[in-house]
Design a protein around this motif. Structure first.
Motif, mmCIF file in Angstrom:
data_model
loop_
_atom_site.group_PDB
_atom_site.id
_atom_site.type_symbol
_atom_site.label_atom_id
_atom_site.label_comp_id
_atom_site.label_asym_id
_atom_site.label_seq_id
_atom_site.Cartn_x
_atom_site.Cartn_y
_atom_site.Cartn_z
ATOM 1 N N ALA A 1 0.761 -1.854 0.085
ATOM 2 C CA ALA A 1 0.209 -0.294 -0.121
ATOM 3 C C ALA A 1 1.162 0.840 -0.229
ATOM 4 O O ALA A 1 0.520 2.000 -0.790
ATOM 5 N N SER A 2 1.753 1.473 1.219
ATOM 6 C CA SER A 2 3.297 2.380 0.848
ATOM 7 C C SER A 2 3.083 2.210 -1.025
ATOM 8 O O SER A 2 3.458 3.422 -1.148
ATOM 9 N N LEU A 3 3.971 1.828 -1.712
ATOM 10 C CA LEU A 3 4.504 1.504 -2.746
ATOM 11 C C LEU A 3 3.306 2.436 -3.440
ATOM 12 O O LEU A 3 3.375 2.721 -4.496
ATOM 13 N N GLU A 4 1.981 2.003 -3.131
ATOM 14 C CA GLU A 4 0.958 1.908 -4.788
ATOM 15 C C GLU A 4 0.304 3.417 -4.337
ATOM 16 O O GLU A 4 0.448 4.691 -5.074
ATOM 17 N N VAL A 5 0.034 3.912 -2.678
ATOM 18 C CA VAL A 5 0.068 5.721 -2.596
ATOM 19 C C VAL A 5 1.388 6.422 -2.910
ATOM 20 O O VAL A 5 0.244 6.808 -2.961
ATOM 21 N N LEU A 6 2.093 6.198 -2.721
ATOM 22 C CA LEU A 6 3.668 6.962 -2.557
ATOM 23 C C LEU A 6 3.828 6.892 -4.903
ATOM 24 O O LEU A 6 5.108 6.995 -4.259
ATOM 25 N N ASP A 7 3.041 7.046 -5.166
ATOM 26 C CA ASP A 7 3.864 5.589 -6.748
ATOM 27 C C ASP A 7 4.344 7.116 -7.670
ATOM 28 O O ASP A 7 4.878 6.932 -8.832
ATOM 29 N N LEU B 1 5.500 7.387 9.233
ATOM 30 C CA LEU B 1 5.836 8.182 8.070
ATOM 31 C C LEU B 1 6.822 9.545 7.761
ATOM 32 O O LEU B 1 6.180 10.346 8.556
ATOM 33 N N SER B 2 7.224 9.897 7.425
ATOM 34 C CA SER B 2 8.209 11.170 7.436
ATOM 35 C C SER B 2 8.123 11.630 5.965
ATOM 36 O O SER B 2 8.525 11.474 4.651
ATOM 37 N N LEU B 3 7.178 12.959 5.738
ATOM 38 C CA LEU B 3 7.529 14.029 4.619
ATOM 39 C C LEU B 3 7.976 15.255 4.956
ATOM 40 O O LEU B 3 7.861 15.981 5.624
ATOM 41 N N GLN B 4 8.995 15.555 3.723
ATOM 42 C CA GLN B 4 9.520 16.732 4.066
ATOM 43 C C GLN B 4 9.055 17.351 1.931
ATOM 44 O O GLN B 4 8.839 17.024 1.155
ATOM 45 N N THR B 5 8.878 19.098 2.897
ATOM 46 C CA THR B 5 9.061 19.825 0.853
ATOM 47 C C THR B 5 10.209 19.767 0.474
ATOM 48 O O THR B 5 11.440 19.362 1.357
ATOM 49 N N THR C 1 1.075 15.006 7.435
ATOM 50 C CA THR C 1 1.212 13.501 7.573
ATOM 51 C C THR C 1 0.344 12.336 7.625
ATOM 52 O O THR C 1 0.057 10.691 6.947
ATOM 53 N N ARG C 2 -1.197 12.353 8.383
ATOM 54 C CA ARG C 2 -1.326 11.496 9.333
ATOM 55 C C ARG C 2 -2.041 11.592 8.201
ATOM 56 O O ARG C 2 -2.790 10.256 8.232
ATOM 57 N N ALA C 3 -3.214 11.975 7.155
ATOM 58 C CA ALA C 3 -3.573 11.932 5.341
ATOM 59 C C ALA C 3 -3.128 10.823 5.345
ATOM 60 O O ALA C 3 -3.726 10.544 4.745
ATOM 61 N N VAL C 4 -1.698 10.862 4.780
ATOM 62 C CA VAL C 4 -1.274 10.029 3.884
ATOM 63 C C VAL C 4 -0.953 9.245 4.731
ATOM 64 O O VAL C 4 -1.170 7.668 4.328
ATOM 65 N N GLU C 5 -0.794 9.096 5.786
ATOM 66 C CA GLU C 5 -1.077 7.523 6.872
ATOM 67 C C GLU C 5 -2.223 6.606 6.690
ATOM 68 O O GLU C 5 -1.865 5.937 6.493
ATOM 69 N N ASP C 6 -3.683 7.506 6.534
ATOM 70 C CA ASP C 6 -4.681 6.862 7.159
ATOM 71 C C ASP C 6 -4.497 6.676 4.962
ATOM 72 O O ASP C 6 -5.906 5.113 4.795
ATOM 73 N N ALA C 7 -3.881 6.912 4.279
ATOM 74 C CA ALA C 7 -4.604 6.250 2.824
ATOM 75 C C ALA C 7 -3.734 5.197 2.243
ATOM 76 O O ALA C 7 -4.499 4.367 2.354
ATOM 77 N N ARG D 1 -5.702 1.324 2.131
ATOM 78 C CA ARG D 1 -5.631 0.673 1.076
ATOM 79 C C ARG D 1 -5.039 -0.988 1.263
ATOM 80 O O ARG D 1 -5.075 -1.751 0.759
ATOM 81 N N ALA D 2 -4.020 -1.418 2.423
ATOM 82 C CA ALA D 2 -3.644 -2.172 3.634
ATOM 83 C C ALA D 2 -5.209 -2.855 3.330
ATOM 84 O O ALA D 2 -4.451 -3.928 3.487
ATOM 85 N N ARG D 3 -5.267 -2.322 4.168
ATOM 86 C CA ARG D 3 -7.193 -2.949 4.708
ATOM 87 C C ARG D 3 -7.360 -3.393 3.354
ATOM 88 O O ARG D 3 -8.073 -4.299 3.242
ATOM 89 N N GLN D 4 -7.784 -2.577 2.226
ATOM 90 C CA GLN D 4 -8.373 -2.985 1.197
ATOM 91 C C GLN D 4 -7.391 -3.987 0.506
ATOM 92 O O GLN D 4 -8.310 -4.989 -0.215
ATOM 93 N N LEU D 5 -5.771 -3.902 0.273
ATOM 94 C CA LEU D 5 -5.376 -5.454 0.054
ATOM 95 C C LEU D 5 -5.658 -6.875 0.707
ATOM 96 O O LEU D 5 -5.947 -7.825 -0.430
ATOM 97 N N ARG D 6 -5.940 -6.515 2.125
ATOM 98 C CA ARG D 6 -5.769 -7.783 2.592
ATOM 99 C C ARG D 6 -7.055 -8.243 2.934
ATOM 100 O O ARG D 6 -7.586 -9.535 2.505
ATOM 101 N N ILE D 7 -8.442 -7.311 2.502
ATOM 102 C CA ILE D 7 -9.737 -8.033 2.418
ATOM 103 C C ILE D 7 -9.967 -8.490 1.047
ATOM 104 O O ILE D 7 -10.305 -10.036 0.888
#
Length: 170
Positions: free
Chosen positions: A82-88, A134-138, A149-155, A159-165
């Protein structure tokens, strides 16, 4: 005859020198017996355990032992994917699945104007929010706000829950 005698002596010396060097090299490798390890003190079977650095032998022959690479990956595969997909949209700079670290370069999100880079640490095999850091920087090197950062972590977690289901393991 004396020439032949000198040749034989030279050959004997050469053989002796080569044998001495080979023996010295073999002895300096060490690793005879149990590989220099201390073994177990509790009497348990240690054939499936990872050998700490302190207990490993220092011989070149240790690389041929069957238990030399007992590596267990301890990251959650759904959070990782999910991390790789969201941050693609971010270019990958380095990935280490054994330690759970993903480091990206700078990239601009779709419909966004600011460039970000991310460092993701998946440090637990559980599908849990505590497993993801997760650490995000400009581009200026400043950290992004906690809400972003929390919004990206939630995304990523959603997505990880969707993949598991989808995988059928709920």
């Amino acid at each position: 005859m004396s020439r032949l005698g000198e040749t034989m002596t030279f050959t004997s010396r050469t053989k002796l020198t080569v044998a001495s060097l080979a023996l010295t090299a073999l002895v300096s490798c060490g690793g005879f017996g149990n590989g220099g390890g201390s073994g177990t003190t509790d009497g348990a079977d240690s054939s499936n355990r990872a050998i700490p650095v302190e207990e490993r032998g220092t011989s070149i022959w240790d690389i041929f032992k069957p238990n030399n690479s007992d590596i267990t990956v301890k990251v959650n595969k759904y959070i990782w994917a999910a991390s790789l997909e969201v941050l693609d949209f971010l270019p990958i700079e380095s990935v280490d699945p054994f330690s759970g670290v993903i480091v990206t370069g700078y990239g601009t999100p779709p419909n966004g104007g600011r460039a970000y880079r991310a460092t993701v640490l998946v440090r637990d095999p559980a599908l849990d929010a505590r497993s993801l850091h997760l650490s995000l920087q400009t581009r200026g090197g400043r950290d992004v706000s906690a809400s972003t950062t929390r919004a990206v972590e939630d995304a990523i977690l959603a997505r990880a829950r969707q993949l598991r289901i989808r995988d059928g393991r709920f």
